[in-house]
Design a protein around this motif. Sequence first.
Motif, PDB file in Angstrom:
ATOM      1  N   VAL A  20     -12.984   0.178  -5.864  1.00 16.53           N
ATOM      2  CA  VAL A  20     -11.690  -0.222  -6.426  1.00 16.53           C
ATOM      3  C   VAL A  20     -10.562   0.319  -5.560  1.00 16.53           C
ATOM      4  O   VAL A  20      -9.635  -0.406  -5.178  1.00 16.53           O
ATOM      5  CB  VAL A  20     -11.535   0.283  -7.884  1.00 16.53           C
ATOM      6  N   LEU A  21     -10.661   1.620  -5.221  1.00 17.70           N
ATOM      7  CA  LEU A  21      -9.572   2.248  -4.467  1.00 17.70           C
ATOM      8  C   LEU A  21      -9.512   1.741  -3.031  1.00 17.70           C
ATOM      9  O   LEU A  21      -8.437   1.560  -2.475  1.00 17.70           O
ATOM     10  CB  LEU A  21      -9.719   3.771  -4.506  1.00 17.70           C
ATOM     11  N   PHE A  24      -8.133  -2.047  -3.281  1.00 21.14           N
ATOM     12  CA  PHE A  24      -6.789  -2.315  -3.789  1.00 21.14           C
ATOM     13  C   PHE A  24      -5.760  -1.246  -3.416  1.00 21.14           C
ATOM     14  O   PHE A  24      -4.605  -1.355  -3.779  1.00 21.14           O
ATOM     15  CB  PHE A  24      -6.824  -2.504  -5.311  1.00 21.14           C
ATOM     16  N   LEU A  25      -6.197  -0.201  -2.711  1.00 19.39           N
ATOM     17  CA  LEU A  25      -5.226   0.807  -2.281  1.00 19.39           C
ATOM     18  C   LEU A  25      -5.287   1.022  -0.770  1.00 19.39           C
ATOM     19  O   LEU A  25      -4.308   0.817  -0.066  1.00 19.39           O
ATOM     20  CB  LEU A  25      -5.479   2.132  -3.020  1.00 19.39           C
ATOM     21  N   VAL A  26      -6.486   1.397  -0.268  1.00 17.19           N
ATOM     22  CA  VAL A  26      -6.605   1.737   1.152  1.00 17.19           C
ATOM     23  C   VAL A  26      -6.423   0.496   2.031  1.00 17.19           C
ATOM     24  O   VAL A  26      -5.593   0.480   2.942  1.00 17.19           O
ATOM     25  CB  VAL A  26      -7.968   2.412   1.429  1.00 17.19           C
ATOM     26  N   LEU A  27      -7.193  -0.540   1.716  1.00 21.32           N
ATOM     27  CA  LEU A  27      -7.092  -1.774   2.514  1.00 21.32           C
ATOM     28  C   LEU A  27      -5.672  -2.349   2.510  1.00 21.32           C
ATOM     29  O   LEU A  27      -5.128  -2.647   3.582  1.00 21.32           O
ATOM     30  CB  LEU A  27      -8.113  -2.802   2.009  1.00 21.32           C
ATOM     31  N   PRO A  28      -5.034  -2.488   1.317  1.00 24.34           N
ATOM     32  CA  PRO A  28      -3.649  -2.994   1.332  1.00 24.34           C
ATOM     33  C   PRO A  28      -2.721  -2.149   2.187  1.00 24.34           C
ATOM     34  O   PRO A  28      -1.889  -2.701   2.925  1.00 24.34           O
ATOM     35  CB  PRO A  28      -3.242  -2.929  -0.144  1.00 24.34           C
TER      36      PRO A  28
END
Lengths: 285, 270
Positions: A20-21, A24-28
Motif C-alpha cells: 500500500v505504502l 500510493f506513497l513512495v511511487l507517487p
Amino acid sequence: MLKSWKTIQPYALVTPQTLVLVLFLVLPILMILLVSFWQFDGIQMIPGFTLDNYKSVFTSDVTLRTYLNTFKYVFLVWFFCLAIAFPVSYFLAFFVEDQKWQIILFLVCTVPFWTSNIIRMISWVPVLGKEGLVNSFLTGLGLIDQPIEWLLFSDFAIVLGMVHLYNFFMIAPIFNSLMRIDRSLITAARDMGASGFQILKEIILPLAAPGIAIGSIFVVTLVMGEFVTVRMMGGGQAASIGKMIQTQIGSLQYPLAAANAVILLLVTLLLVMAILRVVDIRKEL
Amino acid sequence: MLQKRSLTYYLLAAFFGLFVLFLYGPMLAIFTLSFQGEEGTLTFPMKGFSFYWLGQVFQEQRVGNFTDAFWRSLALGLTVTLLSVIVTVMSALAFRQRFKGSATLFYLTIASLIVPSVLVSLGIGIVFQVLDLETNWFTSGLGAHLTWTVPFAFLIMLGIFNRFNPSYEEASRDLGANDTKTFWEIVFPLILPALIGIGLLGFTLSYDEFTRTSLVSGQKNTLPLEIFGMTTNVTSPALYALGTLTTLFSFAMIVLAIAAYNYTARRQSQ
C-alpha cells in the motif's frame, strides 16, 4: 521447514502494508521527482530532462513571497496550537483527578477531529460573517458602527480555521507525554519546597518536550501543504505553496507543479529535522 | 494533584471551557441554523423554526446531488475500512517481534501521515496520468485514502497488541493449534470489538477526507468534495442542514467506536 517459515512469517504479514505504502506513497513521490525534470508544451508533459521547471521556480519572485506567506501561517498556527494545547493538556493531566472525567474531557477535545473539515470551516460563516454572531454582538453593544470585514476571508480567518482544525494534533501527543510523567517526581519536588511554577518549568516542561515536538511536526507539515483552508477561509487573495501547486495542476502544468512539490517536500523535511535536532523524540515512539 | 482548587485551577478550567466553546461553538451555530424557518437565511436571527431545510437536503438539488455522493462515500469508506483493518492487523501481528526492516516500515508509515497531503494527491495523479489510467474515486481515490487511514489504524493497532496477553496464544499452541487456527479461534475473537472500533474511526477518516482525494477523485465526487463544490453555489441553509446531518452521522460512528473500544478494554482486564 518450520524454522524458515518462522523467519519469513513477519515479512509475509507486513507485505500488504508495504505494498500500500509503496504503491500510493513512495511511487507517487518518486514520480513527482521524475516528472519535475520533464517538459511541458502547453498541453501535455513530455518525458525528458530539463532544469527549466526549477529555474522558473527559483527565478520567480512569486515563489519567495508565497513561501514567506506560508511560513507566516506555519508559525502563527504552530504558536497558537501550542499556546492552546499545553494549558489544556496540563489542566487535563494534572488538575482533573477522576480518571473517568479525564478520559471524557480528552474525548471532548478530540471528537471534532473525526468529523468533516469542510463542514467545520463552513460553520465559521454564521459566526464571523459580515452579519455573523460576532459582528452583531459587537454592534449590539455599540462597540463598533460598521461590521468588521476582516473576520472572514482574511489571514486572520485562515489562521483561526487551521488552529481550529489542527489543535488535535498538538493536544493528543502533549497529553500523552504529560500522562506518562511519574507523579512521584512532582510529589518529591513539592516536598523539597519547589513552587508550582518551578515544578512546571523544571520537571513538567522538559518531560513534555517530546510530545510538544511530535505535535509540532504534525502541525508544521500539515500547514506547509495546506490549500483547502487557505482557499475557503482566505477568499481568493491569500497565497500558500499548496494552493500554488493546486492552481498549477488545475492548468495541467504537472512538471512545474512537481518541481514545486519537490521543493516543498525538501523544505518540510528540513523543518522536521530542525525540530528533531532540538528534541529527541525516540523515547516517545 | 497540584494545589487543589487554587487560583490556577480556576484559571485553567476557564481556559478549558473557552477552548471547548471555540471547538463546538461554530458547529452549534450551524446546527441551530439548520432549523431555520423557510424564509431564513445563512445568518442569524432565526426566522421561525422548521424542518424545511433538513427536508431540502433529500430533494433533487439544482447544483449537486448529495445522495449519490453519499452512497459513493459510504462505499469507499467501507472498502477503505475493511482494507485498512486487514492490512494493519497483519502488520501489527508481525510487529510484536523485531525483524529486519521493521524500523524502516514503521517510519515509512509515519511518513505517510505527515507528508503534505497535496503531495500524495499530486503524486497519485501523476502516476495515473503517466500510466494513462483514468482517475476514479474507487481506484486513485481509494489509494489516497489508504495513505491516510492505514497509519492511524496501524498506530492504534500497535497499542492494542501491546496490551494483548500472549499467554492465551501460548496456551493454544501448547495444545497443538497452528498459527492460523490460533489467530482465528483465540486472537481474533478477543480483539474483534477493538477492530470494530478502529474500523469505525478509519471509516470516519475516509468518509470526511478531502485534501488527498481532491485531485484524484475523477469525474464523480465523494461527499466532502460535493459539499466543497456547493459552498460557492448554495446560499441557503440547506448547506448547514447537510452539514448537520453528515456531522451527526460521524458522531454516531465515533460513539460506536468508543463503545467498542471500551468493551474490549473491559474484557481484556477481566
